[in-house]
Motif scaffolding. Structure first.
Motif, PDB file in Angstrom:
ATOM      1  N   UNK A   1      30.273  44.911  41.793  1.00 48.00           N
ATOM      2  CA  UNK A   1      29.237  45.310  40.843  1.00 48.00           C
ATOM      3  C   UNK A   1      29.468  46.753  40.414  1.00 48.00           C
ATOM      4  N   UNK A   2      29.579  46.963  39.108  1.00 41.61           N
ATOM      5  CA  UNK A   2      29.852  48.296  38.552  1.00 41.61           C
ATOM      6  C   UNK A   2      31.160  48.880  39.084  1.00 41.61           C
ATOM      7  N   UNK A   3      32.108  48.006  39.397  1.00 38.57           N
ATOM      8  CA  UNK A   3      33.410  48.411  39.941  1.00 38.57           C
ATOM      9  C   UNK A   3      33.262  49.183  41.251  1.00 38.57           C
ATOM     10  N   UNK A   4      32.178  48.949  41.980  1.00 35.98           N
ATOM     11  CA  UNK A   4      31.860  49.866  43.083  1.00 35.98           C
ATOM     12  C   UNK A   4      31.325  49.180  44.326  1.00 35.98           C
ATOM     13  N   UNK A   5      30.244  48.392  44.210  1.00 32.01           N
ATOM     14  CA  UNK A   5      29.611  47.790  45.378  1.00 32.01           C
ATOM     15  C   UNK A   5      29.932  46.304  45.455  1.00 32.01           C
TER      16      UNK A   5
ATOM     17  N   UNK B   1      31.299  48.836  27.874  1.00 31.68           N
ATOM     18  CA  UNK B   1      30.591  47.591  27.578  1.00 31.68           C
ATOM     19  C   UNK B   1      29.449  47.346  28.563  1.00 31.68           C
ATOM     20  N   UNK B   2      29.606  47.828  29.791  1.00 27.98           N
ATOM     21  CA  UNK B   2      28.574  47.646  30.818  1.00 27.98           C
ATOM     22  C   UNK B   2      27.461  48.685  30.714  1.00 27.98           C
ATOM     23  N   UNK B   3      27.635  49.665  29.833  1.00 29.99           N
ATOM     24  CA  UNK B   3      26.618  50.702  29.663  1.00 29.99           C
ATOM     25  C   UNK B   3      26.698  51.818  30.679  1.00 29.99           C
ATOM     26  N   UNK B   4      27.792  51.887  31.452  1.00 33.03           N
ATOM     27  CA  UNK B   4      27.920  52.941  32.453  1.00 33.03           C
ATOM     28  C   UNK B   4      28.308  54.277  31.837  1.00 33.03           C
TER      29      UNK B   4
ATOM     30  N   UNK C   1      19.876  39.316  42.394  1.00 34.92           N
ATOM     31  CA  UNK C   1      20.373  37.984  42.727  1.00 34.92           C
ATOM     32  C   UNK C   1      21.829  37.863  42.288  1.00 34.92           C
ATOM     33  N   UNK C   2      22.518  36.843  42.801  1.00 33.44           N
ATOM     34  CA  UNK C   2      23.920  36.641  42.445  1.00 33.44           C
ATOM     35  C   UNK C   2      24.072  36.402  40.952  1.00 33.44           C
ATOM     36  N   UNK C   3      23.134  35.659  40.353  1.00 34.16           N
ATOM     37  CA  UNK C   3      23.217  35.393  38.912  1.00 34.16           C
ATOM     38  C   UNK C   3      22.999  36.668  38.109  1.00 34.16           C
ATOM     39  N   UNK C   4      22.118  37.553  38.576  1.00 32.30           N
ATOM     40  CA  UNK C   4      21.913  38.830  37.894  1.00 32.30           C
ATOM     41  C   UNK C   4      23.161  39.701  37.998  1.00 32.30           C
ATOM     42  N   UNK C   5      23.790  39.702  39.162  1.00 30.53           N
ATOM     43  CA  UNK C   5      25.036  40.452  39.327  1.00 30.53           C
ATOM     44  C   UNK C   5      26.123  39.906  38.409  1.00 30.53           C
ATOM     45  N   UNK C   6      26.209  38.594  38.327  1.00 32.45           N
ATOM     46  CA  UNK C   6      27.222  37.973  37.467  1.00 32.45           C
ATOM     47  C   UNK C   6      26.973  38.307  36.003  1.00 32.45           C
TER      48      UNK C   6
ATOM     49  N   UNK D   1      29.941  40.416  33.912  1.00 36.12           N
ATOM     50  CA  UNK D   1      30.714  39.686  32.891  1.00 36.12           C
ATOM     51  C   UNK D   1      31.369  40.632  31.895  1.00 36.12           C
ATOM     52  N   UNK D   2      30.837  41.869  31.790  1.00 39.89           N
ATOM     53  CA  UNK D   2      31.413  42.854  30.867  1.00 39.89           C
ATOM     54  C   UNK D   2      32.483  43.714  31.536  1.00 39.89           C
ATOM     55  N   UNK D   3      32.652  43.530  32.840  1.00 39.61           N
ATOM     56  CA  UNK D   3      33.628  44.342  33.555  1.00 39.61           C
ATOM     57  C   UNK D   3      35.023  43.754  33.377  1.00 39.61           C
ATOM     58  N   UNK D   4      35.834  44.427  32.595  1.00 40.99           N
ATOM     59  CA  UNK D   4      37.168  43.934  32.284  1.00 40.99           C
ATOM     60  C   UNK D   4      38.156  44.348  33.360  1.00 40.99           C
ATOM     61  N   UNK D   5      39.306  43.690  33.365  1.00 43.04           N
ATOM     62  CA  UNK D   5      40.383  44.079  34.267  1.00 43.04           C
ATOM     63  C   UNK D   5      40.361  43.325  35.582  1.00 43.04           C
ATOM     64  N   UNK D   6      41.343  43.628  36.397  1.00 44.32           N
ATOM     65  CA  UNK D   6      41.541  42.936  37.674  1.00 44.32           C
ATOM     66  C   UNK D   6      41.527  43.896  38.857  1.00 44.32           C
TER      67      UNK D   6
END
Length: 518
Positions: free
Chosen positions: A365-369, A452-455, A409-414, A418-423
């Protein structure tokens, strides 16, 4: 920034694992934001991480000039010449000590402490950690913590196992263990040295022998790594840096359209890319952010071609190394420039009393948690050069605990991810050391995904890169995730005036405070 905190930063408790320059900067930034309960753990007898004497190899230098690898608002030096060059590992260690003293951080660090386990309680949304203290041998349970930030980078040697290793009569030394004493011994005894690896560490090892004119060594690498010419990518301030810097920014983000387009731009338009064996086309997947100056390039170019072996190791023999290309290299000392590990796979994780495998976690989540283990965060995906990425680590930590809704929730995290690009989702490897990804392409995707994620805002991304590549200075990437400066000042004034938490919460919900925010 966001409107307000739902939890005051002074009410959360954060553990930082690893006290290299990222961990140190993270602790300093957490204090600036208002977090007062911070505990940082370092397994050695002093802070430093990669730069600690136990880890740094002889001749190790920073990967880029100091004007882009200094702490926030605390440049390495006021002298322009010193900022425009690389510095040695011992000088970095001294710089870290000065910063810690200046920011009064020493009390936040627990030394000789190794994280052994993280135990997540999903009902309390907190974690207990098991810490082993090497000076006493005790394993102590500490916490509970609201968040455990894993900031350890490259402190464990990556030592491959070779077929026939048990028959090899020579010595195998990882770069971590290359110190002045054993280097001097190799040279004095005229040992046949084979250097294994193609990245920055291996190049540094080659430079060690080249500088003293020692020619009894061979260099074995599978593929040539790609470097940037430091004077063109992070050169000194001048008017001509502006167009060159802009062309580099275009090259970096052109990989979103085509990796091949980015490669051609770097190679043909501005000539920033360089590799030591002249391989064409250059392998862009082998670029990991390394910078190389003219003197270093000249020394590496002077390595005689018969001493360079582009090959894998098939097996070790009693007197040397059998290569897959059919060549045999007589070897007394095999010197490994084979990167390092974070040590995260040595940590035990449990969730509500049951074993938890972080390798199978969903996208961070947010490339972090970790989505389903939200008390644990890792800096593995963050790419900012030098210690300043610790500022973004701290801001993401406070955002996660004090701004973003807890217990998603898992669905909220997903929905968010969904806007987090890359691997860049491998929590066990630092993204810039992962040989399975294209560094520049993933870097571009990471920053695009953050927008895209607003960060972060596009303007802040451009400001960050223009400052770094056009003006030869770096500031932390401004993230769009925390309350604005007026709210932070209000928080600090409350603390100075000894306003209680209850009073502060009441004030923060008052219309007067909401007006201050606008």
């Amino acid at each position: 920034g966001r409107s307000t905190f739902h939890t005051n930063p002074s009410e959360v408790k954060i553990a930082v694992i690893g006290c290299g320059w990222t961990g140190i900067q993270c602790v300093a930034r957490l204090k600036e934001i208002g977090v007062t309960d911070i505990q940082a753990y370092e397994r050695f007898d002093d802070v430093g991480g990669t730069w600690h004497p136990n880890v740094r190899y002889l001749g190790q230098q920073t990967h880029a000039p100091m004007h882009v690898t200094s702490f926030k608002d605390y440049p390495y030096s006021s002298e322009k010449d010193l900022l425009e060059g690389k510095i040695r590992g011992d000088e970095v260690q001294n710089y870290l000590a000065r910063f810690i003293a200046e920011k009064n951080l020493r009390g936040c660090f627990k030394l000789n402490s190794t994280l052994k386990a993280v135990h997540y309680d999903s009902k309390q949304n907190t974690a207990l950690i098991d810490v082993e203290y090497s000076d006493s041998g005790l394993i102590v349970s500490e916490g509970p913590f609201d968040l455990v930030v894993f900031s350890a980078g490259t402190t464990y040697p990556n030592v491959p196992i070779f077929p026939g290793q048990e028959d090899f009569q020579g010595t195998i030394i990882h770069s971590h263990d290359l110190k002045k004493e054993n280097f001097r011994s190799m040279v004095q005894q005229n040992k046949k040295v084979s250097i294994l690896g193609g990245g920055k560490t291996a190049v540094d090892l080659v430079l060690l022998f080249q500088r003293i004119g020692y020619d009894n060594f061979a260099w074995i690498y599978r593929n040539a790594f790609l470097f940037c010419k430091m004077e063109l990518f992070f050169g000194p301030q001048s008017v001509w840096r502006i167009p060159l810097g802009l062309s580099n920014i275009i090259a970096l983000f052109s990989s979103l359209i085509s990796v091949q387009l980015k490669t051609r731009w770097l190679l043909w338009c501005n000539g920033c890319a360089w590799t030591y064996d002249g391989s064409k086309p250059m392998n862009t997947a082998k670029f990991k952010g390394g910078q190389i100056c003219p003197d270093q390039r000249n020394l590496v170019r002077s390595v005689e071609k018969h001493r360079m072996h582009k090959s894998d190791i098939q097996s070790l023999k009693p007197s040397g190394i059998q290569l897959t290309n059919g060549n045999f290299v007589e070897t007394d000392v095999l010197l490994l420039g084979t990167s390092s590990l974070t040590g995260i796979d040595m940590i035990k994780f449990t969730k509500d009393g049951k074993s938890y495998d972080i390798e199978n976690c969903p996208k961070m989540l947010n490339y972090f948690t970790l989505q389903d283990f939200p008390v644990f965060a890792t800096t593995s995906a963050l790419f900012t050069l030098g210690p300043m990425r610790g500022c973004n680590v701290a801001e993401l930590a406070v955002y996660h605990l004090c701004v973003q809704r807890r217990n998603l929730s898992l669905s909220q995290c997903q929905s968010i991810t969904r806007w987090q690009l890359g691997n860049v989702n491998d929590v066990k490897k630092l993204a810039f050391m992962n040989n399975e990804i294209n560094f520049i392409e993933e870097w571009s995707l990471l920053y695009t995904g953050m927008v895209l994620s607003g960060l972060v805002d596009v303007v802040d991304i451009l400001y960050h890169f223009i400052g770094m590549l056009c003006w030869s200075r770096q500031q932390p990437l401004q993230m769009n995730i925390l309350p604005n400066r007026k709210v932070l000042m209000f928080e600090k004034n409350c603390l100075k005036q000894n306003v209680t938490n209850q009073e502060q919460k009441r004030l923060l919900s008052d219309k007067i405070v909401l007006n201050i925010m606008n």
